[in-house]
Design an enzyme around this catalytic site. Sequence first.
Site, PDB file in Angstrom:
ATOM      1  NE  ARG A 174      -3.167  -3.059   0.588  1.00  0.00           N
ATOM      2  CZ  ARG A 174      -3.454  -4.195   1.211  1.00  0.00           C
ATOM      3  NH1 ARG A 174      -2.645  -4.682   2.134  1.00  0.00           N
ATOM      4  NH2 ARG A 174      -4.540  -4.857   0.886  1.00  0.00           N
ATOM      5  CD  GLU A 345      -9.236  -9.830   2.794  1.00  0.00           C
ATOM      6  OE1 GLU A 345      -9.748  -9.308   3.796  1.00  0.00           O
ATOM      7  OE2 GLU A 345      -8.383  -9.242   2.092  1.00  0.00           O
ATOM      8  CD1 TRP A 411      -6.240 -14.745   7.633  1.00  0.00           C
ATOM      9  CD2 TRP A 411      -7.267 -12.866   8.235  1.00  0.00           C
ATOM     10  NE1 TRP A 411      -7.223 -14.502   6.705  1.00  0.00           N
ATOM     11  CE2 TRP A 411      -7.870 -13.344   7.049  1.00  0.00           C
ATOM     12  CE3 TRP A 411      -7.754 -11.677   8.789  1.00  0.00           C
ATOM     13  CZ2 TRP A 411      -8.938 -12.690   6.427  1.00  0.00           C
ATOM     14  CZ3 TRP A 411      -8.817 -11.022   8.169  1.00  0.00           C
ATOM     15  CH2 TRP A 411      -9.384 -11.531   6.994  1.00  0.00           C
ATOM     16  CE1 TYR A 436      -4.218  -9.789  11.472  1.00  0.00           C
ATOM     17  CE2 TYR A 436      -5.269  -8.278   9.947  1.00  0.00           C
ATOM     18  CZ  TYR A 436      -4.767  -9.526  10.234  1.00  0.00           C
ATOM     19  OH  TYR A 436      -4.803 -10.519   9.288  1.00  0.00           O
ATOM     20  CG  PHE A 437       0.846  -3.780  15.649  1.00  0.00           C
ATOM     21  CD1 PHE A 437       0.104  -4.321  16.685  1.00  0.00           C
ATOM     22  CD2 PHE A 437       2.224  -3.932  15.680  1.00  0.00           C
ATOM     23  CE1 PHE A 437       0.713  -5.000  17.734  1.00  0.00           C
ATOM     24  CE2 PHE A 437       2.853  -4.600  16.721  1.00  0.00           C
ATOM     25  CZ  PHE A 437       2.094  -5.133  17.753  1.00  0.00           C
ATOM     26  CG  ASP A 438      -4.659  -2.923  10.476  1.00  0.00           C
ATOM     27  OD1 ASP A 438      -4.320  -3.867  11.211  1.00  0.00           O
ATOM     28  OD2 ASP A 438      -5.567  -3.011   9.633  1.00  0.00           O
ATOM     29  CD1 TRP A 486      -3.091  -6.216   8.491  1.00  0.00           C
ATOM     30  CD2 TRP A 486      -2.313  -6.386   6.404  1.00  0.00           C
ATOM     31  NE1 TRP A 486      -2.964  -7.556   8.200  1.00  0.00           N
ATOM     32  CE2 TRP A 486      -2.483  -7.689   6.926  1.00  0.00           C
ATOM     33  CE3 TRP A 486      -1.830  -6.235   5.101  1.00  0.00           C
ATOM     34  CZ2 TRP A 486      -2.194  -8.840   6.192  1.00  0.00           C
ATOM     35  CZ3 TRP A 486      -1.541  -7.382   4.370  1.00  0.00           C
ATOM     36  CH2 TRP A 486      -1.717  -8.654   4.913  1.00  0.00           C
ATOM     37  CD  GLU A 488      -5.054  -1.827   4.033  1.00  0.00           C
ATOM     38  OE1 GLU A 488      -5.631  -2.838   3.626  1.00  0.00           O
ATOM     39  OE2 GLU A 488      -4.330  -1.823   5.067  1.00  0.00           O
TER      40      GLU A 488
END
EC number: 3.2.1.52
Length: 774
Positions: A174, A345, A411, A436-438, A486, A488
């Site tokens: 990203r 996904e 996950w 998840y560190f996002d 992640w 984004e």
Amino acid sequence: MKAGKWIGGAVAALMLWGCGNQTDEAAKGAAPLDVPVSVLPTPGLLQFAEEGFFVLPPKAGIAVAAGDEVAAKAAAFVATYAEKLAGISLTAGTEGAVRFVRRDGMAAEAYRLIVSGDGVTIEASTDAGLLYGGVSFLELLGHEPAPAGVRLKALTIEDAPRFGWRGLMLDEARHFRGKDFVKKLLDQMALLKLNTFHWHLVDDQGWRIEIKGYPKLTEVGAWRVPAGRAAAEDIDPATGKPRLYGGFYTQDEIREVVAYAAERAITIVPEIEVPGHATTPIAAYPELAVNDIPGVTAPTHAGSEWGVYTTLFNPYEPTFTFLEGVLTEIVDLFPGRYVHIGGDEAVKDQWKASPGVQAFIKEKGLTDEEALQGYFVERLDKWLSSHGRILIGWDEILEGGLSENATVMSWRGTEGGLEAASHGHDVVMSPSPTLYFDFLATERADEQPGRPIAQSLKTVYEFEPVPAELAADKRHHILGAQANTWSEHMRTDDRVETAVFPRIAALAEMTWSDEGKRDFSAFLPRLVDQLGRWQAMGIRVSDTGFAPAFTADRDGDRVSVTVANQLGYGDIRYTLDGSAPTLASPAVTAPLDLPLEGKLRAATFAGSVPIAAPRDFGLDIASLRTRMGGDLKHCDNALRLRLEDDGPLGGTRVPLNIDIMKPCWLYEDADLEGVTKIRVSVSELPFNFELASGIAAVEVQPEETPGGELIVMAPGCGGDRVATLPLAPITGETGVATIEGEIAPLGEEATLCFRFTRPGFDPLWAIHKVELLN
């Protein structure tokens, strides 16, 4: 750690400036520095001698056996950080006060560290063990300049990790970071004894690794125009088109980073994506697409939207020739055992709609599209196995039938990992949202962009990788755990750092230390020492878990303010005159009864150490009637995000909380006495989300006038309309704009509901701030 300046942006990042190194003259007559012993992650055994110490002088030798090149590199790493942390200069040689010694028979990654009257000895059988012993030695030096040296207590540490996979994933598909940032992160991983770097290099939004056999992967796939008006209007004068954003690693740079990681006992696991998340390779080589669906064409460029794309590889032989060609170069570049093939996904709509794919499924005797994904995984597993590698993929690879040798990265919670381990497959636990560190660390309004379902420092620390339900004879299949970053919503490097730090320390202790050794209350004081080490190394650290948060209740001309922090740790001190709180400032021990005027400023200290920057809370009527978007409640929790505006291109962009499926906000218990007007700061955002079939669930209120409007209702969303603010005057503006209008009189208190009308999905409007005016 010395108190000093605070710096911050959208997130207050902890950067405390200490003193610089003193001169040799200033050190004359000074005593060696006494440093409290603080090792993180907590070791298996730390035993002090009954008496004794060793004074490590400011200049000393660090010894390794002649010809032991790996030990020499570990010693060089330790010397670098001894200088950064304490100003201690260590010179390599075959003799010295600090000695690296090989000892046969010790477990992999295990080490023994002995401080005695004649120096420091670090013993290990493996390269990693020597490095980790050196890292623990660095922690004994503290983080203050020591011009007269450091007095080390006599002790013995015997230590080894609980898990063999202690990982961190960085998504660069990203946002491309570059090798210097990655090296900085690798250093910090090594200093916390993490040993696996999962490098997410390809996805729908970018292909970041040079593949010589397929040059268009980077020529086409490494670049995109970001979503939004600001990027579309940023014209590159060289091309006359919108400026492209992106980048990639050459193979020489990849080899450089891989070697750098290896010197720090870190294995890099590369990830490609099969069969979904395939927009960039298909944009570069459209013959890889599913091309026989009427009205569906292959993408021509990397995606600028976040979310789940429906683009899939076709399953024909030329696609496998391509994938094996890419993997041939991947395994040449990355010597580690594991190659990650994604598998997550993969929406099967294209395969279902394609006559050719349906014929292929029938020809191969497969039951359905899930089995076709299993066919992909099985073929790649056999290919990787024949090249001495192990396939690892996200837990969706279970759904098509798992190949015998495959490893699962769980996950979607821990259930996939439990299933895989129960059937004899190795597993890495990496559950969303816990690791998840996002996901943001707190729900504070001053958090950075990300996913606002808080995964706190404590949440990460207390995660247990081995499910209680897993049979005892299968527990060895849990290789360890990994946190995923992640990106984004992490456009800048500092956002990655403040997402990762300090939670990476909790990850390190959770994966290294024995379960019985983990104690969050004992971890926090050692984390404070780690904050000092990060400060000395220039790492930006989010302080939001320690930061003061305010809850107010007004009664006439008095305000009762409760001040606390998420982690319940430290002493919160405050001032009322606008000055920065110090250790001499009063501490918050109960709700504060204050006059309706001025400003409350509060900061958090652990002992004498400031651990959260000052936060301000206005005590006047105007401030009490103002709420930031991050303080508003959502009407629903379908898909909450904290986004940033698409402009300005340079400088600060504001964070904006929104539920993209149902954009609706609640200003609860609004003080409306005498209020006649309302002012709202809003931002127009691109709707850059690929939601597959989920797009049908996005709620859109039809516009009543051209451009739409912001509608305010009370009490709550089922109440009457009390204000209508047209958006047409600010449509097309970049950044935050303000709309204002009259609001119907409502009495003393009510909950306000805010909803936008708009002509369609795009644009998306979000609230930055609401002000109630007399």
